[in-house]
Write an enzyme that holds these catalytic residues in place. Structure first.
Site, PDB file in Angstrom:
ATOM      1  N   THR A 341       0.876  -1.164   0.000  1.00  0.00           N
ATOM      2  CA  THR A 341       0.000   0.000   0.000  1.00  0.00           C
ATOM      3  C   THR A 341       0.915   1.215   0.000  1.00  0.00           C
ATOM      4  O   THR A 341       2.124   1.083   0.159  1.00  0.00           O
ATOM      5  CB  THR A 341      -0.881  -0.024   1.273  1.00  0.00           C
ATOM      6  OG1 THR A 341      -1.678  -1.201   1.249  1.00  0.00           O
ATOM      7  CG2 THR A 341      -1.786   1.178   1.398  1.00  0.00           C
ATOM      8  N   THR A 359      -4.229   1.969  -2.294  1.00  0.00           N
ATOM      9  CA  THR A 359      -3.659   0.632  -2.431  1.00  0.00           C
ATOM     10  C   THR A 359      -4.245  -0.104  -3.625  1.00  0.00           C
ATOM     11  O   THR A 359      -5.374   0.158  -4.049  1.00  0.00           O
ATOM     12  CB  THR A 359      -3.915  -0.189  -1.148  1.00  0.00           C
ATOM     13  OG1 THR A 359      -3.267  -1.457  -1.256  1.00  0.00           O
ATOM     14  CG2 THR A 359      -5.405  -0.392  -0.907  1.00  0.00           C
ATOM     15  N   GLY A 422       1.377  -1.422   4.857  1.00  0.00           N
ATOM     16  CA  GLY A 422       1.831  -2.622   5.538  1.00  0.00           C
ATOM     17  C   GLY A 422       0.736  -3.563   5.972  1.00  0.00           C
ATOM     18  O   GLY A 422       0.905  -4.306   6.940  1.00  0.00           O
ATOM     19  N   GLY A 423      -0.424  -3.557   5.290  1.00  0.00           N
ATOM     20  CA  GLY A 423      -1.463  -4.523   5.602  1.00  0.00           C
ATOM     21  C   GLY A 423      -1.927  -4.412   7.043  1.00  0.00           C
ATOM     22  O   GLY A 423      -2.180  -3.327   7.570  1.00  0.00           O
TER      23      GLY A 423
END
Length: 530
Positions: A341, A359, A422-423
């Site tokens: 992202t 993202t 970073g999810g």
């Protein structure tokens, strides 16, 4: 500790501080410079965000672009209030759930530990593409708050795309990490790979100036500059995207594109200590952030924030908040997910702010390129659980649940805009950095550089190896603990970018180990615009 990386190397990134001057912090310094140039030309923070959004989609196309989605928080100084805008992706109204049968082969191969689908149809390829929202979101923000002409703001992105993506060592590393999947799509392979295996024009030497041909993307961006989101959602570009996705077997229609609309809302305003953190409500990480901060406030006192006991309390609060999220919201993204992202933050000279996250979902999204537009396509369908009867089960015409967590924070003496990529690691990073700023009154640089923990799913807690000693010992006494080093690739925690305003002084910086990210002040760009 394990591994072979240096134990003694130290890296710092001071970012930038400016008085009576706007600042942009982004995961690519060239995109930050583009935004700073807009501020130097008199643009609003939203104008700068438009320019950065498109520029960074060219500079790190595997992270985001017009075919993605996300959310943003805005602060308007003249109103003295925050606004939330959600432009997440949606599944197509034409999506056929029966096209995604479970394979019986166990867990899926990418970010989410869903049950595997036949041929990974929800993970890669055109069948994983969802209706995009980024273009609509940034256009809506500009229409409401922008001051500069739309075409002028997209011009830098067009110029960057005409020049082509510079394949330095970091770009080559990122491309190589996904080469096998990119090789499956002829258009992605033609853009990124040589012989279907190696990054095209790999720039392994310091002085290499190999570039990818982004001419088709440049043509698309030039048309968007002239015609705006009408071309993207209702005109020729929409028709080309629908044709390319459906020709490659995916689900996307003109009705999907014409019917897409971002959602403005009041922010989720979270009281924390003597401050307030404003987040995006709904299908984001905002509600989970509110849960975690609420638990922290009750579990330890602000003066104890640096103690081992506070780290244990924060880890416990994060674990509990994620357990609640998984049970009620349905997001099960793997804590091992790579950064995929982008986030950038902007503050202008008047104090207006933008914290914007965008993202494609996975790195390189669906690993498919639209041949007509040159745009990488998202894989938003992977956000849904392919098993029926779950909170987030796959269905047609349904909003995707995201982990994005852009925030605006207010303390009695300063204000900050912050977010990360970073999810599932995003929210823990945003929460901890916000905590450092609010509880310990750290500078933005020190707050971002401070060692963090991650507790975003499962029993294990991951801690920065700089916490070895009393903090790590306390964590290990309460949870299964792993130690990780902050490295340029992959990111063990998250990649934040933030700006802060104290009085008329603005500052900004990004993740220390991000090789491309930086903060840039408009005062340092004035000569570049003359």
């Amino acid at each position: 500790m394990s591994g072979s990386f240096s134990r003694s190397q130290r890296t710092r990134k001071p970012g930038v501080t400016a008085t009576s001057s706007g600042v942009v912090a982004a995961q690519h310094v060239r995109a930050a410079e583009v935004g700073a140039d807009v501020l130097a030309a008199g643009g609003d923070a939203v104008d700068a965000a438009v320019a950065v959004s498109f520029a960074i989609g060219v500079l790190e196309p595997w992270m985001s672009g017009p075919m993605g989605g996300g959310a943003m928080m805005l602060w308007r100084a003249d109103e003295g209030r925050a606004h939330a805008l959600n432009y997440g992706m949606r599944s197509s109204s034409t999506l056929d759930v029966d096209h995604y049968p479970l394979s019986g082969a166990g867990k899926a191969s990418d970010l989410f530990p869903w049950e595997s689908v036949v041929e990974d149809r929800n993970v890669t390829g055109a069948t994983s593409v969802a209706v995009p929202g980024t273009m609509a979101g940034i256009s809506a923000a500009h229409g409401r708050f922008g001051r500069m002409p739309w075409a002028e703001l997209l011009a830098p992105a067009v110029t960057l795309a005409r020049a082509g993506l510079h394949v330095d060592w970091y770009a080559a590393l990122v491309i190589a990490s996904s080469a096998r999947d990119l090789a499956r799509d002829p258009d992605a392979a033609a853009l990124f790979l040589d012989d279907g295996q190696w990054p095209k024009g790999s720039g392994w030497t310091a002085l290499a100036d190999q570039r990818l041909d982004q001419g088709k993307m440049a043509d698309t961006l030039d048309q968007l500059a002239r015609e705006g989101d009408a071309a993207f959602y209702r005109g020729e570009i929409a028709e080309a995207l629908v044709r390319d996705v459906t020709d490659k077997g995916g689900f996307l229609s003109m009705d999907d594109m014409r019917g897409y609309a971002p959602v403005w809302s009041d922010p989720l305003s979270i009281p924390f200590r003597d401050a307030t953190v404003h987040a995006v409500p709904g299908l984001t990480a905002g509600p989970t952030l509110a849960d975690a901060l609420g638990r922290w406030q009750g579990d330890y006192e602000a003066p104890d924030a640096a103690t081992p006991a506070a780290y244990v309390a924060r880890a416990d609060g994060l674990r509990a908040a994620y357990a609640h999220r998984l049970a009620t919201m349905g997001d099960h993204e793997s804590a091992k997910a790579p950064g995929c992202t982008t986030h950038f933050s902007v503050v202008d000279r008047d104090g207006n702010m933008v914290a914007m996250t965008q993202t494609l979902l996975s790195i390189f999204g669906s690993k498919v390129v639209s041949p007509s537009t040159g745009l990488l396509l998202n894989n938003g369908i992977m956000w849904f659980d392919p098993e029926s009867g779950k909170p987030n089960s796959l269905a047609a015409d349904k909003a995707c649940l995201m982990n994005v967590c852009p925030v605006i924070g207010e303390t009695p003496s300063r204000r900050f805009a912050l977010g990360a990529s970073g999810g599932r690691k995003i929210m823990p990073a945003v929460a901890q950095i916000s905590g450092h700023l609010i509880e310990q009154d750290l500078s933005l640089q020190d707050a971002i550089e401070a060692p963090r923990i991650d507790a975003s799913g499962g029993a294990q807690v991951v801690a920065d190896e700089r916490l070895v000693g009393p903090v790590a010992d306390a964590l290990a006494g309460s949870f299964p603990l792993a130690l990780a080093q902050r490295l340029p690739f992959p990111f063990a925690f998250a990649c934040p970018a933030g700006v802060m305003r104290e009085g008329t002084t603005n500052s900004g910086t990004t993740e220390t180990m991000s090789p491309w990210g930086d903060g840039v002040a408009e005062s340092n760009r004035t000569k570049a615009t003359e």
